[in-house]
Design a protein around this motif. Structure first.
Motif, PDB file in Angstrom:
ATOM      1  N   PHE A   1       0.843  -1.192   0.000  1.00 40.16           N
ATOM      2  CA  PHE A   1       0.000   0.000   0.000  1.00 40.16           C
ATOM      3  C   PHE A   1       0.888   1.256   0.000  1.00 40.16           C
ATOM      4  N   GLY A   2       1.558   1.452  -1.141  1.00 38.76           N
ATOM      5  CA  GLY A   2       2.355   2.673  -1.315  1.00 38.76           C
ATOM      6  C   GLY A   2       3.826   2.533  -1.041  1.00 38.76           C
ATOM      7  N   SER A   3       4.299   1.306  -0.835  1.00 41.34           N
ATOM      8  CA  SER A   3       5.725   1.083  -0.570  1.00 41.34           C
ATOM      9  C   SER A   3       6.530   1.247  -1.850  1.00 41.34           C
ATOM     10  N   GLY A   4       7.870   1.292  -1.663  1.00 40.42           N
ATOM     11  CA  GLY A   4       8.753   1.394  -2.807  1.00 40.42           C
ATOM     12  C   GLY A   4       9.893   0.402  -2.719  1.00 40.42           C
ATOM     13  N   TYR A   5      10.537   0.192  -3.863  1.00 45.04           N
ATOM     14  CA  TYR A   5      11.762  -0.605  -3.907  1.00 45.04           C
ATOM     15  C   TYR A   5      12.944   0.352  -3.838  1.00 45.04           C
ATOM     16  N   GLY A   6      13.858   0.100  -2.893  1.00 48.87           N
ATOM     17  CA  GLY A   6      14.974   1.025  -2.687  1.00 48.87           C
ATOM     18  C   GLY A   6      16.328   0.485  -3.079  1.00 48.87           C
ATOM     19  N   GLY A   7      16.400  -0.780  -3.514  1.00 45.38           N
ATOM     20  CA  GLY A   7      17.682  -1.344  -3.901  1.00 45.38           C
ATOM     21  C   GLY A   7      18.492  -1.879  -2.738  1.00 45.38           C
ATOM     22  N   TYR A   8      17.902  -1.981  -1.561  1.00 46.05           N
ATOM     23  CA  TYR A   8      18.639  -2.458  -0.387  1.00 46.05           C
ATOM     24  C   TYR A   8      18.768  -3.979  -0.371  1.00 46.05           C
ATOM     25  N   THR A   9      17.915  -4.668  -1.119  1.00 44.76           N
ATOM     26  CA  THR A   9      18.041  -6.110  -1.362  1.00 44.76           C
ATOM     27  C   THR A   9      17.788  -6.316  -2.856  1.00 44.76           C
ATOM     28  N   ASN A  10      17.865  -7.565  -3.297  1.00 49.50           N
ATOM     29  CA  ASN A  10      17.421  -7.861  -4.654  1.00 49.50           C
ATOM     30  C   ASN A  10      15.916  -7.634  -4.735  1.00 49.50           C
ATOM     31  N   PRO A  11      15.387  -7.368  -5.925  1.00 49.40           N
ATOM     32  CA  PRO A  11      13.930  -7.205  -6.040  1.00 49.40           C
ATOM     33  C   PRO A  11      13.202  -8.476  -5.633  1.00 49.40           C
ATOM     34  N   PRO A  12      12.056  -8.344  -4.986  1.00 45.44           N
ATOM     35  CA  PRO A  12      11.291  -9.543  -4.622  1.00 45.44           C
ATOM     36  C   PRO A  12      10.717 -10.208  -5.868  1.00 45.44           C
ATOM     37  N   LYS A  13      10.509 -11.515  -5.777  1.00 41.25           N
ATOM     38  CA  LYS A  13       9.857 -12.246  -6.860  1.00 41.25           C
ATOM     39  C   LYS A  13       8.350 -12.188  -6.637  1.00 41.25           C
ATOM     40  N   VAL A  14       7.673 -11.496  -7.506  1.00 44.97           N
ATOM     41  CA  VAL A  14       6.234 -11.281  -7.355  1.00 44.97           C
ATOM     42  C   VAL A  14       5.481 -12.530  -7.798  1.00 44.97           C
ATOM     43  N   ASP A  15       4.638 -13.038  -6.890  1.00 49.12           N
ATOM     44  CA  ASP A  15       3.810 -14.200  -7.201  1.00 49.12           C
ATOM     45  C   ASP A  15       2.418 -13.976  -6.627  1.00 49.12           C
ATOM     46  N   GLY A  16       1.649 -15.027  -6.492  1.00 51.38           N
ATOM     47  CA  GLY A  16       0.275 -14.898  -6.021  1.00 51.38           C
ATOM     48  C   GLY A  16       0.148 -14.466  -4.575  1.00 51.38           C
ATOM     49  N   ASN A  17       1.231 -14.453  -3.824  1.00 54.23           N
ATOM     50  CA  ASN A  17       1.189 -14.012  -2.436  1.00 54.23           C
ATOM     51  C   ASN A  17       1.482 -12.529  -2.272  1.00 54.23           C
ATOM     52  N   TRP A  18       1.560 -11.832  -3.398  1.00 59.51           N
ATOM     53  CA  TRP A  18       1.709 -10.367  -3.362  1.00 59.51           C
ATOM     54  C   TRP A  18       0.427  -9.731  -3.891  1.00 59.51           C
ATOM     55  N   THR A  19      -0.125  -8.793  -3.122  1.00 65.01           N
ATOM     56  CA  THR A  19      -1.309  -8.043  -3.542  1.00 65.01           C
ATOM     57  C   THR A  19      -0.953  -6.564  -3.560  1.00 65.01           C
ATOM     58  N   PHE A  20      -1.131  -5.930  -4.707  1.00 64.80           N
ATOM     59  CA  PHE A  20      -0.763  -4.518  -4.849  1.00 64.80           C
ATOM     60  C   PHE A  20      -2.008  -3.640  -4.941  1.00 64.80           C
ATOM     61  N   TYR A  21      -2.072  -2.639  -4.065  1.00 63.71           N
ATOM     62  CA  TYR A  21      -3.067  -1.573  -4.187  1.00 63.71           C
ATOM     63  C   TYR A  21      -2.433  -0.396  -4.926  1.00 63.71           C
ATOM     64  N   PHE A  22      -1.249  -0.014  -4.504  1.00 64.98           N
ATOM     65  CA  PHE A  22      -0.455   0.941  -5.275  1.00 64.98           C
ATOM     66  C   PHE A  22       0.963   0.923  -4.746  1.00 64.98           C
ATOM     67  N   VAL A  23       1.899   1.457  -5.559  1.00 66.89           N
ATOM     68  CA  VAL A  23       3.304   1.539  -5.166  1.00 66.89           C
ATOM     69  C   VAL A  23       3.769   2.987  -5.258  1.00 66.89           C
ATOM     70  N   ARG A  24       4.968   3.228  -4.744  1.00 66.34           N
ATOM     71  CA  ARG A  24       5.469   4.602  -4.600  1.00 66.34           C
ATOM     72  C   ARG A  24       5.703   5.309  -5.927  1.00 66.34           C
ATOM     73  N   GLY A  25       6.199   4.585  -6.920  1.00 66.13           N
ATOM     74  CA  GLY A  25       6.536   5.266  -8.159  1.00 66.13           C
ATOM     75  C   GLY A  25       6.720   4.327  -9.332  1.00 66.13           C
ATOM     76  N   LYS A  26       6.994   4.935 -10.485  1.00 66.55           N
ATOM     77  CA  LYS A  26       7.096   4.189 -11.731  1.00 66.55           C
ATOM     78  C   LYS A  26       8.305   3.265 -11.748  1.00 66.55           C
ATOM     79  N   LYS A  27       9.373   3.672 -11.075  1.00 69.59           N
ATOM     80  CA  LYS A  27      10.573   2.845 -11.052  1.00 69.59           C
ATOM     81  C   LYS A  27      10.329   1.565 -10.254  1.00 69.59           C
ATOM     82  N   THR A  28       9.575   1.672  -9.166  1.00 72.25           N
ATOM     83  CA  THR A  28       9.212   0.473  -8.411  1.00 72.25           C
ATOM     84  C   THR A  28       8.365  -0.462  -9.257  1.00 72.25           C
ATOM     85  N   ALA A  29       7.368   0.097  -9.951  1.00 75.66           N
ATOM     86  CA  ALA A  29       6.501  -0.731 -10.807  1.00 75.66           C
ATOM     87  C   ALA A  29       7.323  -1.439 -11.884  1.00 75.66           C
ATOM     88  N   GLU A  30       8.286  -0.725 -12.448  1.00 72.82           N
ATOM     89  CA  GLU A  30       9.120  -1.305 -13.505  1.00 72.82           C
ATOM     90  C   GLU A  30       9.979  -2.452 -12.968  1.00 72.82           C
TER      91      GLU A  30
END
Length: 300
Positions: A58-87
């Protein structure tokens, strides 16, 4: 559902905002059930969460502090911080609404706070720990805001400022949300820079960064050895002793640079971008409540 919020050695305004904001917007919503994890404010989209845990973003972002998470059925997105996170996550860019700290607009009346400070400065919380920014601000004649203060004190000090200069990203995010003009200081630590562009991308905002330099010998030394983990840890571990030995000396050039930056005009995202982002977040907030009220009802 359990709320997740990062907490380091010291409390930090952007992270602590989670505890202040969500209890107002979602009272009684959270418990300690870690089978569902709520990810709100912060660069907290890590790759080390339990893969079997349901992650609600709910509005979080990816900051590069770990590898990107592997998105699967256990991730539910309402929205993210920005376009770079979505990409990075490989999700539709329409999810990039903005940092959920913008919802502070729903809980805080900045206009009711009397303006007392022409300019205020907020460092990154690590700079507040190792630097001497309170002394730099005193010499520069600029009000100092410590990101380690309680959330409402920081909100009050931002609201009481005509302009905020900040190395802390949420100093600028919340200033922008409350319509207090701001100027962004380029973070001393390179790893803290990319996330700014992510937040700005959702608001179609170009950030005019100002470099400012280290405040004291500790920060200058840390910058020189940043790629040497051993030396960096030794400098930061002994930061109090180093400051004591140097008489808490601050660089006069940094004082002058801060004064020059403080004289520049502040930035703001457009009113239209801010209102649209806030309204879309409120819609997602309603959808979140409805989704989980239905799930609760089905269990009962």
């Amino acid at each position: 559902m359990k709320m997740f919020a990062y907490r380091g050695k010291h409390e930090n305004f952007g992270d602590e905002l989670n505890h202040w904001l969500w209890e107002r917007l979602l009272p009684g919503f959270f418990d300690e059930d870690e089978s569902q994890l709520f990810l709100g404010i912060g660069s907290i989209l890590y790759d080390n969460f339990d893969p079997n845990m349901q992650k609600i973003v709910f509005g979080s972002g990816y900051g590069g502090y770990t590898n990107p998470p592997k998105v699967d059925g256990n991730w539910t997105f309402y929205f993210v911080r920005g376009k770079k996170t979505a990409e990075v996550l490989g999700i539709d860019p329409s999810y990039a609404i903005g940092d959920s700290g913008i919802l502070t607009r729903s809980c805080w009346d900045a206009k009711s706070i009397e303006k007392r400070y022409p300019v205020s400065f907020m460092p990154h919380y690590e700079s507040a720990m190792y630097g001497s920014w309170d002394k730099v601000c005193e010499l520069a004649g600029i009000h100092y805001i410590d990101p380690r203060w309680p959330v409402e004190k920081v909100l009050t000090e931002i609201s009481a400022s005509h302009k905020v200069v900040s190395e802390a990203m949420h100093g600028c995010i919340i200033s922008d949300a409350l319509r207090v003009p701001w100027r962004a200081i380029r973070p001393i630590a390179p790893g803290n820079r990319a996330k700014w562009y992510d937040w700005a991308s959702a608001l179609d905002l170009e950030i005019d960064f100002d470099p400012i330099g280290p405040s004291n010998v500790v920060e200058a030394g840390a910058s020189l050895v940043r790629n040497n983990t051993f030396l960096l840890k030794n400098i930061t571990f002994r930061h109090r002793r180093i400051r004591q030995l140097t008489g808490n000396y601050v660089f006069g050039s940094t004082v002058k640079t801060l004064q020059r930056v403080a004289e520049k005009p502040g930035q703001l995202s457009s009113d239209e971008s801010m209102v649209n982002a806030h309204n879309r977040m409120l819609l997602e907030l309603d959808r979140l409540k409805q989704d989980f009220s239905k799930k609760t009802a089905s269990v009962l």
